[in-house]
Design a protein around this motif. Structure first.
Motif, PDB file in Angstrom:
ATOM      1  N   ASP A  83       0.848  -1.189   0.000  1.00  0.00           N
ATOM      2  CA  ASP A  83       0.000   0.000   0.000  1.00  0.00           C
ATOM      3  C   ASP A  83       0.884   1.238   0.000  1.00  0.00           C
ATOM      4  N   TRP A  84       1.016   1.862  -1.176  1.00  0.00           N
ATOM      5  CA  TRP A  84       1.806   3.078  -1.309  1.00  0.00           C
ATOM      6  C   TRP A  84       0.906   4.240  -1.754  1.00  0.00           C
ATOM      7  N   ARG A  85      -0.336   4.235  -1.287  1.00  0.00           N
ATOM      8  CA  ARG A  85      -1.224   5.329  -1.658  1.00  0.00           C
ATOM      9  C   ARG A  85      -0.690   6.657  -1.101  1.00  0.00           C
ATOM     10  N   LEU A  86      -1.192   7.741  -1.629  1.00  0.00           N
ATOM     11  CA  LEU A  86      -0.602   9.053  -1.357  1.00  0.00           C
ATOM     12  C   LEU A  86      -0.526   9.382   0.123  1.00  0.00           C
ATOM     13  N   ASN A  87      -1.500   8.935   0.912  1.00  0.00           N
ATOM     14  CA  ASN A  87      -1.468   9.245   2.342  1.00  0.00           C
ATOM     15  C   ASN A  87      -0.358   8.490   3.072  1.00  0.00           C
ATOM     16  N   GLN A  88       0.222   7.461   2.415  1.00  0.00           N
ATOM     17  CA  GLN A  88       1.297   6.683   3.019  1.00  0.00           C
ATOM     18  C   GLN A  88       2.686   7.266   2.726  1.00  0.00           C
ATOM     19  N   LEU A  89       2.814   7.987   1.620  1.00  0.00           N
ATOM     20  CA  LEU A  89       4.141   8.378   1.149  1.00  0.00           C
ATOM     21  C   LEU A  89       4.927   9.274   2.115  1.00  0.00           C
ATOM     22  N   PRO A  90       4.314  10.291   2.747  1.00  0.00           N
ATOM     23  CA  PRO A  90       5.117  11.115   3.673  1.00  0.00           C
ATOM     24  C   PRO A  90       5.733  10.302   4.806  1.00  0.00           C
ATOM     25  N   GLY A  91       4.973   9.382   5.387  1.00  0.00           N
ATOM     26  CA  GLY A  91       5.508   8.549   6.455  1.00  0.00           C
ATOM     27  C   GLY A  91       6.622   7.641   5.962  1.00  0.00           C
TER      28      GLY A  91
END
Length: 244
Positions: A83-91
């Motif tokens: 799961d590399w959806r956009l909400n995951q990328l900053p973390g």
């Protein structure tokens, strides 16, 4: 860590009728498989004579698959696709930067890492703006380009390969890489007619879900975020390999 490729191929073929390899046999003990011959890399043909129509046709087959998978992300995630959806990328970005010893061993200075961490709010803002463009997550192959597209010269059938690194994320990350590779390997020039033809092919299927202005905004935002996405992809690959 990348051994889910054969499972991904099976899911994409059986569920989405995708143009992916036909498996002959897999060996789960050795994490390997054999696939039927699907022709030669498209790049071999395009290096001899660049055919924008042929490349556009391949791109549109891939974006069609991305659109189809957008409605079934839960199934892909349940089968081990990351799961590399956009909400995951900053973390994920900060997690990578916190591996300071590895980054410094790879050539970054301490002050570079400190500076990169300051960009977190910018990355969060870019990801939020891209999400607002309204394009659903789907499959992303980080290395989508003409060398990972096979073509049967007799039938002109297209086959997408190198699928072990697929994730669920914003579909434009595949397309920005494809465009960059076209510039790098075929001498295309940004803003010339041939390059714009490839851009149109990348966006064509998505015109049913967002207006033109929004699509170009999304593509621009994806191009800005893509270096982070690619760094995370390389790091995933490095983690999957023996450190030697």
């Amino acid at each position: 860590a990348l051994a889910l490729e054969s499972d991904i191929i099976t899911i994409l073929r059986d569920t989405f009728n995708a143009n992916v390899p036909r498996l002959i046999k897999q060996n789960t003990n050795l994490d390997c498989f054999l696939m039927k011959d699907s022709g030669q890399p498209l790049r071999n043909l395009l290096k001899k004579r660049f055919d924008a129509d042929l490349y556009c046709n391949a791109i549109k087959q891939f974006t069609s698959l991305q659109m189809s998978t957008a409605e079934h992300c839960a199934m892909l995630l349940d089968n081990g696709v990351p799961d590399w959806r956009l909400n995951q990328l900053p973390g994920m970005y900060m997690n990578l930067l916190n591996h300071e010893e590895e980054l410094m061993a790879d050539g970054l200075a301490k002050e570079h890492i400190t500076e990169l961490k300051k960009f977190l709010p910018t990355l969060e803002s870019l990801c939020h703006r891209l999400e607002l463009c309204g394009i659903k997550a789907g499959i992303v192959q980080p290395d989508f380009h003409d060398n990972n597209i096979l073509i049967d010269e007799k039938t002109q059938a297209i086959t997408f390969i190198d699928l072990g690194e697929i994730v669920v994320s914003h579909p434009f990350f595949s397309l920005t890489n494809c465009l960059n590779q076209a510039v790098r390997h075929h001498g295309l020039v940004y803003a010339d007619d041939t390059y714009q033809k490839l851009v149109d092919a990348c966006l064509d299927d998505f015109r049913t879900v967002a207006p033109e202005r929004q699509l170009f905004e999304a593509l621009t935002l994806a191009q800005r975020i893509e270096p982070v996405y690619q760094a995370l992809s390389y790091y995933r690959l490095m983690q999957a390999c023996d450190k030697k």
